[in-house]
Design a protein around this motif. Sequence first.
Motif, PDB file in Angstrom:
ATOM      1  N   CYS A   1      34.362  48.527  44.711  1.00  0.00           N
ATOM      2  CA  CYS A   1      34.544  47.183  44.133  1.00  0.00           C
ATOM      3  C   CYS A   1      33.485  46.862  43.088  1.00  0.00           C
ATOM      4  CB  CYS A   1      34.504  46.131  45.236  1.00  0.00           C
ATOM      5  SG  CYS A   1      35.850  46.228  46.428  1.00  0.00           S
TER       6      CYS A   1
ATOM      7  N   ILE B   1      37.912  39.348  46.669  1.00  0.00           N
ATOM      8  CA  ILE B   1      37.154  40.194  45.738  1.00  0.00           C
ATOM      9  C   ILE B   1      37.698  41.618  45.772  1.00  0.00           C
ATOM     10  CG2 ILE B   1      34.859  41.113  45.220  1.00  0.00           C
ATOM     11  CD1 ILE B   1      33.701  38.563  46.510  1.00  0.00           C
TER      12      ILE B   1
ATOM     13  N   TYR C   1      30.782  38.315  50.999  1.00  0.00           N
ATOM     14  CA  TYR C   1      29.931  38.673  49.862  1.00  0.00           C
ATOM     15  C   TYR C   1      29.250  37.385  49.409  1.00  0.00           C
ATOM     16  CZ  TYR C   1      28.369  41.126  45.672  1.00  0.00           C
ATOM     17  OH  TYR C   1      27.585  41.730  44.687  1.00  0.00           O
TER      18      TYR C   1
ATOM     19  N   GLU D   1      41.037  41.628  43.945  1.00  0.00           N
ATOM     20  CA  GLU D   1      40.830  41.574  42.489  1.00  0.00           C
ATOM     21  C   GLU D   1      40.368  42.935  41.968  1.00  0.00           C
ATOM     22  OE1 GLU D   1      38.726  41.598  38.862  1.00  0.00           O
ATOM     23  OE2 GLU D   1      37.663  41.731  40.788  1.00  0.00           O
ATOM     24  N   ALA D   2      39.473  43.587  42.731  1.00  0.00           N
ATOM     25  CA  ALA D   2      38.988  44.905  42.318  1.00  0.00           C
ATOM     26  C   ALA D   2      40.125  45.919  42.285  1.00  0.00           C
ATOM     27  CB  ALA D   2      37.880  45.367  43.262  1.00  0.00           C
TER      28      ALA D   2
ATOM     29  N   LEU E   1      30.230  46.314  43.564  1.00  0.00           N
ATOM     30  CA  LEU E   1      29.446  45.203  44.086  1.00  0.00           C
ATOM     31  C   LEU E   1      28.059  45.689  44.496  1.00  0.00           C
ATOM     32  CD1 LEU E   1      32.132  43.604  46.447  1.00  0.00           C
ATOM     33  CD2 LEU E   1      31.560  42.889  44.105  1.00  0.00           C
TER      34      LEU E   1
ATOM     35  N   GLU F   1      30.724  34.395  51.079  1.00  0.00           N
ATOM     36  CA  GLU F   1      32.116  34.045  50.812  1.00  0.00           C
ATOM     37  C   GLU F   1      33.032  35.194  51.234  1.00  0.00           C
ATOM     38  OE1 GLU F   1      33.040  31.055  49.695  1.00  0.00           O
ATOM     39  OE2 GLU F   1      30.919  30.443  49.642  1.00  0.00           O
TER      40      GLU F   1
ATOM     41  N   LEU G   1      35.203  38.240  51.457  1.00  0.00           N
ATOM     42  CA  LEU G   1      35.213  39.424  50.597  1.00  0.00           C
ATOM     43  C   LEU G   1      36.616  39.831  50.167  1.00  0.00           C
ATOM     44  CD1 LEU G   1      33.633  41.911  49.415  1.00  0.00           C
ATOM     45  CD2 LEU G   1      34.020  43.029  51.620  1.00  0.00           C
TER      46      LEU G   1
END
Length: 433
Positions: free
Chosen positions: A182, A215, A207, A218-219, A184, A210, A212
Amino acid sequence: MARIKLVYLGGGSTRAAGTMASFVEHGADFDGSEVVLVDLDQERLSLIETLAQRLARAKGLDLTIRSTTDRRAALQDCDAVLSSFRPGGFEARVQDERLPLRHGVIGQETQGPGGFFMALRAITVLKGVCEEMEQVCPNARIFNYTNPVNIVAQAISRHSSIPVVSLCEGPIYFADHMANYCQLERDRLHAKLVGLNHACWSVEHTYDGEDLIPIIQEAWERRRDDPALDPDGRRLLRLAATMESIPAEYFRYYYFRDEIHAELAAKPTTRAEDILAESPGYWQHYREQAERDVPELDPGRSRGGINELELAIDVMDAVFNDKDEVHPVNVPNAGGALPSFPEDLVVEVTGRCNANGIEAIPSLPLPRQVRGLVMQLGEYQSLAADAAWSGSRLEAIRALCANPLVQQLPLAERLFDDLAAAHRRYLPERLAA
């Protein structure tokens, strides 16, 4: 600091140098202790013994390190057994990986029929170890890394009085890898993975505090066609985005079974054959370093790196020095720590580790969309453990049928007979009839 006698089964393996380097790194917590390396090849044992002694001396540690091929004598009055060995060596693993492919089934070290036969061989040896421990060190504990660690711990915890915990860094590095997929920062990601060994999912994942999952999703949309993302990374990111949970990487053998099988079948060598080709280089490096007053192991020339089995050493430290730490562990599901799973089933959860032992910490349940496969793997784990400890050929075939990568009786019979013939010298006679 704890002064203990530790017996290391597999102390002459390619991973032993890195394991002893890791132990020496934590050596101040065990100053005054004795480590006995046990294996089948005295020449390699002596090499690891010399290397470990010089590593300890360079650190100024009071550690007694010796080696022997006499397992029972080594076990006398010991406090802890570190188990990390491969019955039959990598040559046996080659058969575990290659023979199933001939039957159209994935061949892998801990999964499917290959993992099943690794379990049969390992538990055959460890049953004898437990019998000896009950006689000469009944108060000792087993800290197990011998694969498949879940089936090994299942067999010992159900059939022996010797306390056992199996350990694996998977719940840590599966999250590490997802952070990488991701793009990150790992230290901002929190994840707790539970389930079975090599079959766990995240039940907590944030993350910067919040959720994950958006995220990850989206990744996946951003990187699904990214050539910089390798095929396994693409599979695992897609799986996490779909199931809304970070998966153990071994789930690719189930959720992408056909394409993984095709890839493995197309390869000219198995993973075990690749490792066998690399092994002479490891031993040459160990010989070179054993001649130095201050050895310096190169992670790139040491099997598994130089922090091998570090989790086991951390857990031993927490138990014998009463540090009351929390680590990922594989232990029976006492009190239903993992909801929906039997209390006698060995599960992978976090555990509180101190002088009282290891206590499973209650977990959130697995998400419903992934729970079914893990429950099936749990039933297979239970059947495989019993078959390995005391079962017949029939009970072994029943267990193999329960494995999600098999699930066909004629196929299970063919796989069993083919692999049993290849591993005959490592199996008890009861599994032949």
